[in-house]
Design a protein around this motif. Structure first.
Motif, PDB file in Angstrom:
ATOM      1  N   ALA A 133      21.304  11.858  -0.765  1.00 21.20           N
ATOM      2  CA  ALA A 133      20.211  11.793   0.207  1.00 21.20           C
ATOM      3  C   ALA A 133      20.384  10.655   1.213  1.00 21.20           C
ATOM      4  O   ALA A 133      19.778  10.671   2.281  1.00 21.20           O
ATOM      5  CB  ALA A 133      18.878  11.637  -0.524  1.00 21.20           C
ATOM      6  N   LYS A 134      21.210   9.669   0.873  1.00 23.34           N
ATOM      7  CA  LYS A 134      21.375   8.495   1.739  1.00 23.34           C
ATOM      8  C   LYS A 134      22.348   8.729   2.898  1.00 23.34           C
ATOM      9  O   LYS A 134      22.368   7.959   3.859  1.00 23.34           O
ATOM     10  CB  LYS A 134      21.901   7.312   0.917  1.00 23.34           C
ATOM     11  CG  LYS A 134      20.954   6.791  -0.137  1.00 23.34           C
ATOM     12  CD  LYS A 134      21.625   5.665  -0.915  1.00 23.34           C
ATOM     13  CE  LYS A 134      20.768   5.177  -2.060  1.00 23.34           C
ATOM     14  NZ  LYS A 134      21.447   4.100  -2.836  1.00 23.34           N
TER      15      LYS A 134
ATOM     16  N   SER B 234      23.926  10.608   6.062  1.00 27.16           N
ATOM     17  CA  SER B 234      23.637  11.554   7.141  1.00 27.16           C
ATOM     18  C   SER B 234      24.885  12.387   7.430  1.00 27.16           C
ATOM     19  O   SER B 234      26.014  11.895   7.307  1.00 27.16           O
ATOM     20  CB  SER B 234      23.220  10.810   8.402  1.00 27.16           C
ATOM     21  OG  SER B 234      24.300  10.063   8.926  1.00 27.16           O
TER      22      SER B 234
ATOM     23  N   ALA C 133      24.665  17.971  12.376  1.00 26.83           N
ATOM     24  CA  ALA C 133      23.353  17.718  11.777  1.00 26.83           C
ATOM     25  C   ALA C 133      22.619  19.016  11.460  1.00 26.83           C
ATOM     26  O   ALA C 133      21.956  19.137  10.437  1.00 26.83           O
ATOM     27  CB  ALA C 133      22.520  16.862  12.726  1.00 26.83           C
TER      28      ALA C 133
ATOM     29  N   ARG D 154      17.719  21.713   8.025  1.00 25.28           N
ATOM     30  CA  ARG D 154      17.807  20.873   6.830  1.00 25.28           C
ATOM     31  C   ARG D 154      16.407  20.558   6.321  1.00 25.28           C
ATOM     32  O   ARG D 154      15.587  20.000   7.038  1.00 25.28           O
ATOM     33  CB  ARG D 154      18.561  19.581   7.141  1.00 25.28           C
ATOM     34  CG  ARG D 154      20.034  19.827   7.434  1.00 25.28           C
ATOM     35  CD  ARG D 154      20.788  18.537   7.695  1.00 25.28           C
ATOM     36  NE  ARG D 154      22.180  18.822   8.005  1.00 25.28           N
ATOM     37  CZ  ARG D 154      23.138  18.918   7.091  1.00 25.28           C
ATOM     38  NH1 ARG D 154      22.840  18.720   5.817  1.00 25.28           N
ATOM     39  NH2 ARG D 154      24.372  19.199   7.444  1.00 25.28           N
ATOM     40  N   ARG D 155      16.163  20.892   5.078  1.00 24.24           N
ATOM     41  CA  ARG D 155      14.843  20.678   4.494  1.00 24.24           C
ATOM     42  C   ARG D 155      14.707  19.281   3.898  1.00 24.24           C
ATOM     43  O   ARG D 155      13.598  18.778   3.755  1.00 24.24           O
ATOM     44  CB  ARG D 155      14.574  21.722   3.402  1.00 24.24           C
ATOM     45  CG  ARG D 155      14.575  23.156   3.927  1.00 24.24           C
ATOM     46  CD  ARG D 155      14.351  24.133   2.785  1.00 24.24           C
ATOM     47  NE  ARG D 155      14.342  25.517   3.242  1.00 24.24           N
ATOM     48  CZ  ARG D 155      14.238  26.567   2.437  1.00 24.24           C
ATOM     49  NH1 ARG D 155      14.129  26.377   1.117  1.00 24.24           N
ATOM     50  NH2 ARG D 155      14.248  27.794   2.920  1.00 24.24           N
ATOM     51  N   THR D 156      15.816  18.690   3.527  1.00 23.14           N
ATOM     52  CA  THR D 156      15.791  17.367   2.904  1.00 23.14           C
ATOM     53  C   THR D 156      16.794  16.462   3.595  1.00 23.14           C
ATOM     54  O   THR D 156      17.750  16.939   4.225  1.00 23.14           O
ATOM     55  CB  THR D 156      16.148  17.461   1.405  1.00 23.14           C
ATOM     56  OG1 THR D 156      17.438  18.080   1.271  1.00 23.14           O
ATOM     57  CG2 THR D 156      15.112  18.254   0.649  1.00 23.14           C
ATOM     58  N   PRO D 157      16.600  15.145   3.512  1.00 21.36           N
ATOM     59  CA  PRO D 157      17.542  14.222   4.160  1.00 21.36           C
ATOM     60  C   PRO D 157      18.890  14.208   3.446  1.00 21.36           C
ATOM     61  O   PRO D 157      18.995  14.580   2.273  1.00 21.36           O
ATOM     62  CB  PRO D 157      16.843  12.867   4.022  1.00 21.36           C
ATOM     63  CG  PRO D 157      15.966  13.010   2.815  1.00 21.36           C
ATOM     64  CD  PRO D 157      15.483  14.433   2.856  1.00 21.36           C
ATOM     65  N   GLY D 158      19.899  13.796   4.172  1.00 23.27           N
ATOM     66  CA  GLY D 158      21.209  13.646   3.559  1.00 23.27           C
ATOM     67  C   GLY D 158      22.054  14.903   3.593  1.00 23.27           C
ATOM     68  O   GLY D 158      21.777  15.860   4.330  1.00 23.27           O
TER      69      GLY D 158
ATOM     70  N   ARG E  41      24.076  18.297   2.068  1.00 22.48           N
ATOM     71  CA  ARG E  41      23.862  19.402   1.144  1.00 22.48           C
ATOM     72  C   ARG E  41      24.923  19.327   0.045  1.00 22.48           C
ATOM     73  O   ARG E  41      25.968  18.695   0.200  1.00 22.48           O
ATOM     74  CB  ARG E  41      23.975  20.740   1.869  1.00 22.48           C
ATOM     75  CG  ARG E  41      22.948  20.951   2.979  1.00 22.48           C
ATOM     76  CD  ARG E  41      23.040  22.374   3.519  1.00 22.48           C
ATOM     77  NE  ARG E  41      22.033  22.655   4.528  1.00 22.48           N
ATOM     78  CZ  ARG E  41      22.277  22.737   5.829  1.00 22.48           C
ATOM     79  NH1 ARG E  41      23.511  22.545   6.292  1.00 22.48           N
ATOM     80  NH2 ARG E  41      21.299  23.010   6.681  1.00 22.48           N
TER      81      ARG E  41
ATOM     82  N   HIS F 188      15.540   5.267  -5.237  1.00 24.72           N
ATOM     83  CA  HIS F 188      16.510   4.982  -4.174  1.00 24.72           C
ATOM     84  C   HIS F 188      17.912   4.819  -4.737  1.00 24.72           C
ATOM     85  O   HIS F 188      18.908   4.994  -4.009  1.00 24.72           O
ATOM     86  CB  HIS F 188      16.094   3.724  -3.415  1.00 24.72           C
ATOM     87  CG  HIS F 188      16.846   3.523  -2.142  1.00 24.72           C
ATOM     88  ND1 HIS F 188      16.826   4.424  -1.104  1.00 24.72           N
ATOM     89  CD2 HIS F 188      17.671   2.517  -1.745  1.00 24.72           C
ATOM     90  CE1 HIS F 188      17.609   3.985  -0.117  1.00 24.72           C
ATOM     91  NE2 HIS F 188      18.123   2.834  -0.485  1.00 24.72           N
TER      92      HIS F 188
END
Length: 282
Positions: free
Chosen positions: A19-20, A22, A30, A34-38, A40, A219
């Motif tokens: 998730a951290k 990009s 990008a 994308r539903r979530t950060p970071g 796939r 985190h």
């Protein structure tokens, strides 16, 4: 080692690391869906050179074999530092330390270590075990932090005190960094002793009681020897600046010294001496 607990911890750690990162930082588009950060899962698999199915199973916490070379590829894909890699390997392997329950010794500090922390008169020192439970401290620590003697022995857990006691929140200007350094150290122990049920019970209790703890824990920071620059606003001494150095001792007790050295070019050392001198006459 408790395999189910180990694999669950591995799953959570991989998700937090993924998730951290990009997509742009690793040269991927990008995208707009994308539903979530970071990244796939399939993107991590692509970067690591493994199949999406295999990586998915690994992140889901399935009990699959992962060779050191493949783990190296996963760690590189997730841009892990040395401590994060070490933590990954400890969770992905059954060959960690024995998960024997913590036993509180009546006097766990050898005289030689007690003498050392006593000699560090101008540096607050806290000694903790593998659960971050405080087992010793010097006089300077009592003046800068808390009078630990007034806290019942069973409640002297540094992690709990950081979130529970207002004194710590008022003291540390960069409290999040202060607390985070101990959480990252706590995670390193968790990776070694994840089979000890004490850790899961403690984590569940802290997450239920302190939302900030949950957020910081998820985190996924890990450090085996955190070094932190800290600024304190002491109620009596005013501004104090310390460099935190974390040192482990040899032996079987997993004892660790957290040494707070007054920052050079500041009046911190003089303020501490004045505090302790006033304490003699109080």
């Amino acid at each position: 080692m408790n395999s189910a607990a180990r694999l669950q911890a591995l799953s959570a750690f991989l998700k937090s690391q993924r998730a951290k990162i990009s997509p742009e930082s690793v040269g991927l588009p990008a995208g707009t869906r994308r539903r979530t950060p970071g990244l796939r899962r399939e993107e991590v698999a692509q970067l690591a050179g493994v199949s999406t199915t295999w990586y998915t199973w690994l992140e889901q916490g399935r009990d699959i074999q992962a060779s050191p070379s493949v783990l190296d590829c996963v760690a590189a894909a997730l841009r892990m530092n040395a401590d994060e890699r070490k933590y990954l390997y400890s969770l992905a392997s059954d060959g960690g330390s024995d998960a024997h329950p913590v036993e509180r010794a009546a006097s766990p500090i050898p005289p030689s270590l007690q003498k050392i922390i006593g000699e560090l008169t101008d540096c607050p020192v806290i000694v903790s075990d593998r659960t971050c439970h405080i087992v010793a401290w010097n006089r300077a620590a009592s003046f800068v932090f808390l009078d630990f003697e007034r806290i019942p022995a069973e409640e002297r857990n540094m992690i709990r005190l950081l979130f529970e006691r207002r004194e710590f929140r008022r003291l540390a200007v960069n409290w999040t960094q202060f607390a985070g350094s101990f959480l990252s150290l706590f995670r390193s122990y968790y990776g070694r002793y994840v089979g000890d049920g004490w850790y899961d019970r403690f984590l569940q209790e802290m997450m239920a009681g302190y939302p900030e703890f949950r957020e910081m824990w998820e985190h996924g920071q890990v450090s085996y020897a955190p070094e932190v620059h800290l600024e304190f606003r002491h109620a009596k001494a005013g501004r104090m600046v310390y460099e935190l150095t974390s040192l482990s001792t040899s032996g079987q007790d997993d004892l660790r010294l957290s040494i707070y050295t007054p920052a050079s070019g500041t009046s911190t050392e003089a303020k501490l001496r004045r505090l302790m001198d006033e304490g003699k006459h109080a």
